[in-house]
Structures are given as structure tokens and as C-alpha cells.
Write a protein that holds these residues in place. Sequence first.
Motif, PDB file in Angstrom:
ATOM      1  N   VAL A 153       0.863  -1.176   0.000  1.00 18.92           N
ATOM      2  CA  VAL A 153       0.000   0.000   0.000  1.00 18.92           C
ATOM      3  C   VAL A 153       0.904   1.231   0.000  1.00 18.92           C
ATOM      4  N   VAL A 154       0.805   2.038  -1.039  1.00 17.73           N
ATOM      5  CA  VAL A 154       1.567   3.291  -1.073  1.00 17.73           C
ATOM      6  C   VAL A 154       0.683   4.366  -0.453  1.00 17.73           C
ATOM      7  N   LEU A 179      -5.864   0.510   6.994  1.00 15.64           N
ATOM      8  CA  LEU A 179      -6.247  -0.668   6.216  1.00 15.64           C
ATOM      9  C   LEU A 179      -5.079  -1.653   6.158  1.00 15.64           C
ATOM     10  N   ALA A 180      -3.886  -1.148   5.860  1.00 14.59           N
ATOM     11  CA  ALA A 180      -2.721  -2.027   5.755  1.00 14.59           C
ATOM     12  C   ALA A 180      -2.419  -2.702   7.089  1.00 14.59           C
ATOM     13  N   GLN A 181      -2.430  -1.925   8.162  1.00 18.50           N
ATOM     14  CA  GLN A 181      -2.107  -2.494   9.471  1.00 18.50           C
ATOM     15  C   GLN A 181      -3.142  -3.525   9.896  1.00 18.50           C
ATOM     16  N   ILE A 195       2.879  -4.523   3.254  1.00 20.00           N
ATOM     17  CA  ILE A 195       3.909  -3.494   3.346  1.00 20.00           C
ATOM     18  C   ILE A 195       3.280  -2.127   3.080  1.00 20.00           C
ATOM     19  N   ASP A 196       3.464  -1.229   4.022  1.00 18.31           N
ATOM     20  CA  ASP A 196       2.987   0.154   3.864  1.00 18.31           C
ATOM     21  C   ASP A 196       4.178   1.046   3.555  1.00 18.31           C
ATOM     22  N   VAL A 197       4.173   1.682   2.398  1.00 20.37           N
ATOM     23  CA  VAL A 197       5.227   2.609   2.018  1.00 20.37           C
ATOM     24  C   VAL A 197       4.646   4.025   2.069  1.00 20.37           C
ATOM     25  N   LEU A 254       7.425   1.661   5.843  1.00 23.91           N
ATOM     26  CA  LEU A 254       8.639   2.304   5.360  1.00 23.91           C
ATOM     27  C   LEU A 254       8.316   3.766   5.066  1.00 23.91           C
ATOM     28  N   VAL A 255       8.851   4.673   5.884  1.00 25.45           N
ATOM     29  CA  VAL A 255       8.644   6.110   5.712  1.00 25.45           C
ATOM     30  C   VAL A 255       9.844   6.667   4.947  1.00 25.45           C
ATOM     31  N   VAL A 256       9.569   7.335   3.842  1.00 26.18           N
ATOM     32  CA  VAL A 256      10.644   7.808   2.959  1.00 26.18           C
ATOM     33  C   VAL A 256      10.455   9.294   2.683  1.00 26.18           C
TER      34      VAL A 256
END
Length: 271
Positions: A153-154, A179-181, A195-197, A254-256
Motif C-alpha cells: 500500500v503506497v 487498512l494495511a495495518q 507493506i505500507d510505504v 517504510l517512511v521515505v
Amino acid sequence: MAGISAGNQENTQVRLGSTMTSKRAVVAGASSGIGRATAMQLASAGWKVVALARREDRLEELADQLGDSCEYVVCDVTDEDSTQSAVDEVLAGGPVKALVNCAGGAIGQDRIEDCDLEDWRRMYDVNVLGTLRITQKLLPALKCAPGGGTVVVVSSTAGIESYEGGAGYCGVKAAERALAQTLRFEEVGQPLRVIDVAPGMVETKEFSLNRFHGDQAKADAVYAGVPSPLTGDDIAECIEWALDLPDSVDIDSLVVRPRAQASAQRVYRER
């Protein structure tokens, strides 16, 4: 399969040049921005990509560029029939190892007292319900993938911290992260990674332009003076890295951000 640039396969493996791969990824929102960059990055890393988006001309261009490593299906994730039809075509082409949810966007940056409810409704429809719709329909196939499947999930750092004028977009991105969690909680023990990006400032051709209803000056002002904001390619590399880790390794979140962005409220700009 609509617009297929390589024929349907009868088994798990698909020939890409002189190599064989069982890695087949669906990228939703592949016609532009992070989605397009992700399709290109995955294809270059040996994945078979199925690109989904509404704009067929953009999908055709992408498939022509990537050749045998890319198929496409026209799909509007805000429409139930369109999404179901696309999923049926995708699954008819073989197993799916990963789903990357890039379809989404921001509309408007008005204060709460002035905001347009229709803007909020449209954002929720594509960012949250669109992600739910395509994910829900592909879940059974992903859990049957050899070694297990992955949902990406982006979302956005907007789902982590709010900012003035961002309530609508921050709200939908927070919902995507939830939703992702929640999906990770519900599927623990199953052969599935979630995976949450969450990207920060990413400069793409359309994101801010769409947000400000085509106002180029406002779109340009978002990145004015910011040295080296992120690009779609940066996020695509992160997604490919996370997907290509062993199936037992789940990058939960993943926080970018670009180096110039400490937070939504603290961005360095050159004068």
C-alpha cells in the motif's frame, strides 16, 4: 487479456528474454507517477508486471516500452464492475505474487471551513475504497502464490501527520495506513506480507497539478526551493527492494522523505 504484450501463460513461469521468473506483480495506478515508475523498476528487476489504470493510451505506451515484461488491463478501481473484470483477466493470465496499490491522489488544499465535500468523497473513493476493492479481490490468489504473496500500500506521510489545508488528504491516507495495518493483523500466520510505504515530498508531473485543479503556478510552488525532492523512481526502488527480500521478511512500514524534509511542517528551501 486486454492490451497484453505477451501471450497468456499456462503455467507459473513466464519467459523474460533468456531468464525464467515466477514473479508476477499487479501495479494499480501504473499510468503515471509512482505507479509507472514502479512498473518500470519491477520489470527491470525481473518481475512480470501487469499494469492497471484508467488511461489505455498511457498503458499502451508503457507496455510498448517494457515489451514482454509488461501486460496491461484497463481498470478503474473506483468502479466495482471494472475492477472485477480486470481481476478476472489478471488471474486468467496466471498466478500473482504481489499487488502494489499506487492508485490515488490529492484533490484540493482548502481549509476545513472552506473545503469541498465532493473533493473529500472523490479522494476517499480512489485512495481508500479503490485500494480495498482491488486488494480484497486479489487476496485469495496472493495467498496461494508460491512462497506467499505481498500487498503493498503506497500511503503517505500525510497519513502520519496533519498540516493546514490537508485534512481531506491526510484523512484518506491515514485510512489507507489503517487498512494495511489491520490486514496484517487479520492475516498473521497466513502466507501474506503487507507493506505500507509512506512517501514524503515526491515531485511528479501530475500529483500537485491535479491537486490544484490544473493550476501550474500553485503546483510549482509546492516544490519551489526544495533541493532534490523525491522522485517516483526513488519510491519505486524502495518498493522493489521490499518485495525482493525473502518472503519471510515483512517491511511493515517504510517512511521515505527527501533529506530536505524533516516533517510536513519543517521543509528546507533554498533562497
